[in-house]
Design an enzyme around this catalytic site. Structure first.
Site, mmCIF file in Angstrom:
data_model
loop_
_atom_site.group_PDB
_atom_site.id
_atom_site.type_symbol
_atom_site.label_atom_id
_atom_site.label_comp_id
_atom_site.label_asym_id
_atom_site.label_seq_id
_atom_site.Cartn_x
_atom_site.Cartn_y
_atom_site.Cartn_z
ATOM 1 N N ASP A 195 0.852 -1.194 0.000
ATOM 2 C CA ASP A 195 0.000 0.000 0.000
ATOM 3 C C ASP A 195 0.881 1.234 0.000
ATOM 4 O O ASP A 195 2.066 1.141 0.231
ATOM 5 C CB ASP A 195 -0.819 0.105 1.290
ATOM 6 C CG ASP A 195 -1.575 -1.147 1.603
ATOM 7 O OD1 ASP A 195 -2.119 -1.726 0.668
ATOM 8 O OD2 ASP A 195 -1.604 -1.512 2.781
ATOM 9 N N LYS A 218 -3.868 1.597 -0.949
ATOM 10 C CA LYS A 218 -4.947 2.023 -0.056
ATOM 11 C C LYS A 218 -4.610 3.378 0.527
ATOM 12 O O LYS A 218 -3.529 3.588 1.038
ATOM 13 C CB LYS A 218 -5.064 1.039 1.102
ATOM 14 C CG LYS A 218 -5.811 -0.198 0.764
ATOM 15 C CD LYS A 218 -6.115 -0.930 2.044
ATOM 16 C CE LYS A 218 -6.749 -2.255 1.768
ATOM 17 N NZ LYS A 218 -6.782 -3.090 2.961
#
Ligand code: SAH
Length: 411
Positions: A195, A218
């Site tokens: 991420d 994310k």
């Protein structure tokens, strides 16, 4: 001259001649390798006797006889008597059985090594002329230190028969706060799924060019790759025989959806393991000198995802003067969290601290109170990633003097 072989002893018979402490030490090693161990000695040292019992080895309580060699793939001799040791070595030679002699007399045809196992790699060190076990151990330990820094090329070049997934916590950011295991798994990985909060950019920069890095990026309000797709990606690569590291900020099981990824792997029959790490819930307040518990101030802490609905337990935690509430992903929801808390009767002067970009050079700590929190957050332009700490431990001056706290440069 010595040819080191990676011999598998699993299910194979190893004969240990002699019952003393050297035998005890070796017995443990052979048992760990899965060998079927037989000991021949008139008496056993209590430690050897204990190991024999514990590991289900067999003991023939008599002096060594030539026929004891029958069935053995490997013989280890340490009787304390040079004459007996030499006789065993000589007999093994004639019978073509590999023999290790621990005595001072004649050497057998093989030597023990100082060994380390890391993942599916084994490193063994020995001397070609005259045993020197302490040097071998020192060389082995130095290699172990290099492994700990992730600087050895441990990645498989030939695909493994079976892949696997490791859900790896990268900690709060700096490479030196990553675990040794995390560094090793990253060094071994074929595919790294990460991420934006995936830590330690410098570790990622050191990867081989052919390691596939998949950024599933994310970040708050922006989930380019849905969770089901992430699950699918990790399972698919592992099923194709690749070593997959799913690298996450902090700990994989603290708001990291690591549990769901683990479930997906288990359902697909993919081997999966989890490597824990310091969570930002603890490590980020700590970077600002805020202990989540502190004797006489806070005896418990409650960690919550700020994006969720305000649960009864969170309201109770915020109202309890002995509890610290740690809010992750709480920047956007701050006004709602504060108004719910005030409406629930939490004191407006309850201390609150915002710690932004903990453990980075941009780290900033802001102290406020529940009553002033929203206005103060707006004034400073509170930004993600941030941890919000509510409770008396967030009070200015608890550990560090009031005013800006400058992290030591080496951190
Ligand atoms: N699994 C992670 C948490 C993931 S949720 C862990 O155990 O740390 C992401 C949230 O963690 C962010 O919204 C923020 O609240 C917090 N966070 C992560 N890294 C941070 C950092 N360096 N500084 C401040 N907050 C951070």
């Amino acid at each position: 001259m010595t040819l080191m072989l990676g011999v598998s002893l699993a299910g194979r018979e190893v004969l240990l001649v002699g019952g003393g402490l050297v035998t005890a030490r070796r017995l443990r090693r052979f048992v760990d390798e899965g060998a079927v161990v037989r000991v021949v000695a008139p008496q056993l040292h209590p430690e050897t006797a204990r190991l024999v019992r514990e590991h289900g080895a067999t003991w023939h309580p008599c002096r060594f006889r030539a026929r004891d060699l029958a069935g053995a793939w490997l013989v280890h001799v340490a009787t304390g008597d040079a004459g007996t040791d030499s006789r065993v070595v000589g007999l093994c030679e004639r019978r073509r059985v590999i023999c290790i002699s621990a005595g001072n007399g004649e050497h057998g045809s093989a030597r023990m090594t100082a060994q380390l196992d890391t993942g599916d790699v084994t490193v063994a060190v020995t001397s070609t002329h005259g045993a020197d076990p302490r040097r071998s151990a020192a060389v082995r330990d130095a290699i172990d230190d290099l492994i700990a820094t992730g600087s050895l090329p441990l990645r498989r070049r030939r695909p493994a028969r079976t892949g696997r997934v490791d859900l790896v916590g990268g900690g709060p950011g700096p490479a030196d706060l990553m675990t040794v295991r995390a560094r090793r798994l990253i060094a071994e990985a074929d595919v790294i799924v990460t991420d934006r909060l995936g830590p330690a950019a410098e570790v990622m920069r050191g990867l081989d060019a052919d390691v596939q890095v998949i950024d599933v990026g994310k970040r708050p309000g922006h989930h380019p790759v849905p969770q089901e797709e992430i699950n699918r990606i990790i399972v698919e690569h592992a099923t194709a025989g690749r070593r997959v590291v799913r690298l996450k900020g902090g700990d994989p099981f603290v708001f990291g959806r690591g549990g769901e990824e683990m479930q997906a792997c288990l359902e697909a029959g993919v081997a999966v393991d989890v490597t824990p790490a310091p969570s930002s819930a603890i490590a980020v307040p700590q970077a600002a000198g805020i202990p989540v518990t502190h004797r006489g101030v806070a005896s418990a802490f409650h960690v919550v995802n700020g994006q969720g609905a305000m649960e009864v337990s969170t309201l109770a935690a915020m109202a309890d003067p002995t509890v610290t509430t740690v809010v992750l992903m709480g920047v956007a929801a701050l006004p709602r969290i504060v108004s719910d808390a005030l409406r629930h009767g939490v004191a407006a002067d309850r201390p609150i601290a915002f710690v932004e970009s903990g453990h980075t050079p941009q780290q900033r700590t802001t102290r406020s109170t529940l009553g002033r929190a929203v206005a103060d957050a707006q004034q400073i332009g509170l930004r993600n990633p941030a941890v919000i700490v509510i409770g008396d431990v967030a009070r200015a001056g608890l550990l560090l003097p009031d005013g800006p706290f400058v992290r030591a440069a080496s951190a």
